[in-house]
Write a protein that holds these residues in place. Structure first.
Motif, PDB file in Angstrom:
ATOM      1  N   ASP A  48      77.199  12.971 -28.906  1.00 34.58           N
ATOM      2  CA  ASP A  48      77.330  13.144 -30.353  1.00 34.58           C
ATOM      3  C   ASP A  48      76.468  14.343 -30.756  1.00 34.58           C
ATOM      4  OD1 ASP A  48      77.212  13.089 -33.100  1.00 34.58           O
ATOM      5  OD2 ASP A  48      76.710  10.963 -33.262  1.00 34.58           O
ATOM      6  N   PRO A  49      77.069  15.453 -31.233  1.00 37.31           N
ATOM      7  CA  PRO A  49      76.288  16.646 -31.562  1.00 37.31           C
ATOM      8  C   PRO A  49      75.191  16.400 -32.594  1.00 37.31           C
ATOM      9  CG  PRO A  49      78.621  17.169 -31.497  1.00 37.31           C
ATOM     10  CD  PRO A  49      78.510  15.678 -31.428  1.00 37.31           C
ATOM     11  N   ARG A  50      75.475  15.582 -33.607  1.00 38.68           N
ATOM     12  CA  ARG A  50      74.458  15.318 -34.638  1.00 38.68           C
ATOM     13  C   ARG A  50      73.291  14.510 -34.083  1.00 38.68           C
ATOM     14  NH1 ARG A  50      79.221  15.404 -37.625  1.00 38.68           N
ATOM     15  NH2 ARG A  50      79.165  16.896 -39.353  1.00 38.68           N
ATOM     16  N   ARG A  51      73.594  13.628 -33.175  1.00 40.66           N
ATOM     17  CA  ARG A  51      72.509  12.882 -32.532  1.00 40.66           C
ATOM     18  C   ARG A  51      71.642  13.822 -31.701  1.00 40.66           C
ATOM     19  NH1 ARG A  51      72.846   8.431 -27.618  1.00 40.66           N
ATOM     20  NH2 ARG A  51      70.585   8.106 -27.475  1.00 40.66           N
ATOM     21  N   LEU A  52      72.300  14.757 -31.012  1.00 40.88           N
ATOM     22  CA  LEU A  52      71.547  15.714 -30.194  1.00 40.88           C
ATOM     23  C   LEU A  52      70.572  16.505 -31.041  1.00 40.88           C
ATOM     24  CD1 LEU A  52      71.001  17.319 -27.586  1.00 40.88           C
ATOM     25  CD2 LEU A  52      72.925  18.794 -28.195  1.00 40.88           C
ATOM     26  N   ILE A  53      71.051  17.095 -32.153  1.00 37.92           N
ATOM     27  CA  ILE A  53      70.131  17.925 -32.937  1.00 37.92           C
ATOM     28  C   ILE A  53      69.061  17.074 -33.623  1.00 37.92           C
ATOM     29  CG2 ILE A  53      71.878  19.710 -33.234  1.00 37.92           C
ATOM     30  CD1 ILE A  53      72.105  18.844 -36.171  1.00 37.92           C
ATOM     31  N   LYS A  54      69.394  15.812 -33.947  1.00 39.99           N
ATOM     32  CA  LYS A  54      68.377  14.912 -34.517  1.00 39.99           C
ATOM     33  C   LYS A  54      67.273  14.663 -33.508  1.00 39.99           C
ATOM     34  CE  LYS A  54      67.682  10.291 -36.437  1.00 39.99           C
ATOM     35  NZ  LYS A  54      68.321   8.992 -36.785  1.00 39.99           N
ATOM     36  N   VAL A  60      69.769  21.723 -38.501  1.00 46.48           N
ATOM     37  CA  VAL A  60      70.968  22.531 -38.301  1.00 46.48           C
ATOM     38  C   VAL A  60      70.844  23.241 -36.958  1.00 46.48           C
ATOM     39  CG1 VAL A  60      72.346  24.483 -39.140  1.00 46.48           C
ATOM     40  CG2 VAL A  60      71.257  22.953 -40.782  1.00 46.48           C
ATOM     41  N   TYR A  61      71.964  23.363 -36.247  1.00 48.92           N
ATOM     42  CA  TYR A  61      72.024  24.258 -35.098  1.00 48.92           C
ATOM     43  C   TYR A  61      73.147  25.247 -35.365  1.00 48.92           C
ATOM     44  CZ  TYR A  61      72.666  26.085 -30.391  1.00 48.92           C
ATOM     45  OH  TYR A  61      72.785  26.929 -29.311  1.00 48.92           O
ATOM     46  N   GLU A  62      72.785  26.532 -35.465  1.00 51.86           N
ATOM     47  CA  GLU A  62      73.736  27.592 -35.793  1.00 51.86           C
ATOM     48  C   GLU A  62      74.025  28.428 -34.553  1.00 51.86           C
ATOM     49  OE1 GLU A  62      74.222  31.060 -39.209  1.00 51.86           O
ATOM     50  OE2 GLU A  62      72.221  30.589 -38.440  1.00 51.86           O
ATOM     51  N   GLN A  70      82.567  23.283 -25.026  1.00 52.42           N
ATOM     52  CA  GLN A  70      81.262  22.663 -25.222  1.00 52.42           C
ATOM     53  C   GLN A  70      81.372  21.354 -26.010  1.00 52.42           C
ATOM     54  OE1 GLN A  70      77.647  23.685 -24.908  1.00 52.42           O
ATOM     55  NE2 GLN A  70      78.548  24.618 -23.086  1.00 52.42           N
ATOM     56  N   PRO A  71      80.532  20.356 -25.684  1.00 50.63           N
ATOM     57  CA  PRO A  71      80.511  19.119 -26.472  1.00 50.63           C
ATOM     58  C   PRO A  71      80.140  19.344 -27.939  1.00 50.63           C
ATOM     59  CG  PRO A  71      79.353  18.828 -24.388  1.00 50.63           C
ATOM     60  CD  PRO A  71      79.638  20.291 -24.523  1.00 50.63           C
ATOM     61  N   LEU A  72      79.493  20.479 -28.240  1.00 50.38           N
ATOM     62  CA  LEU A  72      79.105  20.780 -29.619  1.00 50.38           C
ATOM     63  C   LEU A  72      80.269  21.296 -30.455  1.00 50.38           C
ATOM     64  CD1 LEU A  72      75.751  22.687 -28.920  1.00 50.38           C
ATOM     65  CD2 LEU A  72      76.014  20.306 -29.595  1.00 50.38           C
ATOM     66  N   LEU A  73      81.372  21.613 -29.812  1.00 44.72           N
ATOM     67  CA  LEU A  73      82.466  22.291 -30.489  1.00 44.72           C
ATOM     68  C   LEU A  73      83.372  21.294 -31.206  1.00 44.72           C
ATOM     69  CD1 LEU A  73      83.568  25.194 -30.760  1.00 44.72           C
ATOM     70  CD2 LEU A  73      84.996  24.738 -28.760  1.00 44.72           C
ATOM     71  N   SER A  74      83.827  21.679 -32.421  1.00 47.74           N
ATOM     72  CA  SER A  74      84.796  20.866 -33.155  1.00 47.74           C
ATOM     73  C   SER A  74      85.907  21.761 -33.675  1.00 47.74           C
ATOM     74  CB  SER A  74      84.121  20.130 -34.311  1.00 47.74           C
ATOM     75  OG  SER A  74      83.833  21.004 -35.382  1.00 47.74           O
ATOM     76  N   GLY A 260      79.748  28.951 -35.834  1.00 49.58           N
ATOM     77  CA  GLY A 260      79.637  27.894 -36.826  1.00 49.58           C
ATOM     78  C   GLY A 260      78.288  27.216 -36.740  1.00 49.58           C
ATOM     79  N   ARG A 261      78.269  25.933 -37.062  1.00 49.41           N
ATOM     80  CA  ARG A 261      77.013  25.195 -37.045  1.00 49.41           C
ATOM     81  C   ARG A 261      77.282  23.704 -36.915  1.00 49.41           C
ATOM     82  NH1 ARG A 261      74.228  24.335 -42.813  1.00 49.41           N
ATOM     83  NH2 ARG A 261      75.781  22.949 -43.704  1.00 49.41           N
ATOM     84  N   VAL A 262      76.275  23.000 -36.410  1.00 48.10           N
ATOM     85  CA  VAL A 262      76.235  21.538 -36.427  1.00 48.10           C
ATOM     86  C   VAL A 262      75.095  21.168 -37.347  1.00 48.10           C
ATOM     87  CG1 VAL A 262      75.874  19.453 -35.077  1.00 48.10           C
ATOM     88  CG2 VAL A 262      77.135  21.370 -34.082  1.00 48.10           C
ATOM     89  N   ALA A 263      75.351  20.299 -38.317  1.00 50.27           N
ATOM     90  CA  ALA A 263      74.335  20.013 -39.325  1.00 50.27           C
ATOM     91  C   ALA A 263      74.253  18.525 -39.641  1.00 50.27           C
ATOM     92  CB  ALA A 263      74.622  20.795 -40.602  1.00 50.27           C
ATOM     93  N   ARG A 264      73.053  18.078 -39.950  1.00 53.76           N
ATOM     94  CA  ARG A 264      72.820  16.741 -40.477  1.00 53.76           C
ATOM     95  C   ARG A 264      72.715  16.820 -41.991  1.00 53.76           C
ATOM     96  NH1 ARG A 264      67.327  15.851 -38.094  1.00 53.76           N
ATOM     97  NH2 ARG A 264      67.401  13.899 -39.230  1.00 53.76           N
ATOM     98  N   LEU A 265      73.042  15.756 -42.669  1.00 50.72           N
ATOM     99  CA  LEU A 265      72.910  15.726 -44.117  1.00 50.72           C
ATOM    100  C   LEU A 265      71.443  15.823 -44.503  1.00 50.72           C
ATOM    101  CD1 LEU A 265      75.469  12.929 -45.119  1.00 50.72           C
ATOM    102  CD2 LEU A 265      75.719  15.407 -45.386  1.00 50.72           C
TER     103      LEU A 265
END
Length: 312
Positions: A48-54, A60-62, A70-74, A260-265
């Motif tokens: 889960d990308p959001r779990r990873l960055i948490k 945020v991971y930009e 990549q597993p980070l890709l959506s 792009g980016r992966v971000a948490r609220l």
């Protein structure tokens, strides 16, 4: 720089290198220089990308060169082509492909190579050299290119110069810095510095002496580099993301990288969105429109000329 180690039970299944900036903003290591970003992970690995960055303490991971798959890709992330030269069937097969799809470019480049030698002297190509002197010549050409085109000069930062020098000193079977130069009458004309694995050469810093511009030294060099690379076991030259005329002329295919980016609220992610996403989308719009791209490029070159006058 930080590296997160990922486990599946007792087994290590991945590594996630990143830089942590203020407000928990994460970026790839040496962002702005790296052409392949993301996790190093076991085949079939999922997360889960959001779990990873948490877990990494990031809001945020930009990224702008995230490797496809990549597993980070959506699906929402923007994809961009990264042109390649396929050498798996050898250099002769590659030139046959060029003749078929870019015949005029191939013939013109060979003709200019002969003309250069008639007018300037005998040509030689030194491949996989480790001397610092030709490296510094190449970086000086690249600095000139950045300034002429209105871009920021990466090599004004000493740490980047030192990084390239250290990478050139690394010479192993599985990884090495690769410097090659084309000379005419013992005078350097064009060259390139990149990185290689056993089978892939990643393009990084190509440049040439503008005094020889009428001979298309960049194309002459790339053909010479492809021949020597194929002879040393390289199967693919990845020329990297970016819309350049020479890449379109030389490529035989494309890989994909994502932006792009992966971000948490949270507030930090919201602030980052306001500061970065509209700018990125505007840049993407310009790059996708030939007229806007030509106008922007002309404006940057004008700025480069003005900057040179003011600094001179």
């Amino acid at each position: 720089m930080r590296v997160a180690i990922l486990y599946d039970g007792p087994d290590i299944v991945g590594f996630f290198p990143f830089e942590r900036h203020p407000l928990g903003i994460g970026k790839p290591v040496a962002a702005g220089l790296t052409d392949a970003q993301g996790l190093v992970h076991a085949k079939g690995f999922d997360i889960d990308p959001r779990r990873l960055i948490k877990e990494c303490g990031l809001a945020v991971y930009e990224f702008d060169h995230l490797v496809a798959g990549q597993p980070l890709l959506s699906e929402r992330h923007e994809r961009h082509p990264s042109p390649i030269i396929d050498l798996r069937d050898g250099y002769e097969h590659y030139t046959c492909t060029l003749k078929e799809h870019s015949g005029k470019t191939y013939k013109t480049t060979l003709a200019k190579s002969r003309k250069l030698q008639r007018e300037a002297g005998q040509m030689r190509h030194d491949y996989a050299i480790t001397d610092l002197a030709p490296l510094h010549t190449l970086l000086a050409w690249k600095t000139g290119q950045y300034r002429r085109t209105g871009r920021s000069d990466r090599f004004a930062q000493r740490w980047i110069v030192e990084l390239v020098e250290r990478l050139l000193a690394v010479q192993s079977d599985s990884f090495a810095g690769v410097l090659d130069m084309v000379y005419v009458d013992d005078e350097p004309v064009a060259g390139h510095f990149g990185l290689r694995t056993r089978t892939t050469l990643s393009g990084w810093f190509p440049a040439y002496d503008t005094r020889f511009a009428k001979y298309s030294p960049g194309l002459i060099h790339h053909l010479a580099m492809a021949e020597r690379a194929a002879g040393s076991g390289i199967q693919v030259i990845d020329m990297g993301r970016g819309q350049k005329e020479y890449k379109d002329k030389l490529k035989t295919g494309e890989l994909q990288v994502a932006e792009g980016r992966v971000a948490r609220l949270g507030p930090a992610a919201g602030l980052h969105w306001m500061m970065r996403v509209p700018v990125r989308k505007t840049r993407a719009t310009v790059l996708a429109n030939p007229l806007l791209l030509k106008t922007a490029d002309k404006a940057l070159k004008t700025y480069g000329r003005l900057r040179a006058v003011l600094q001179g």
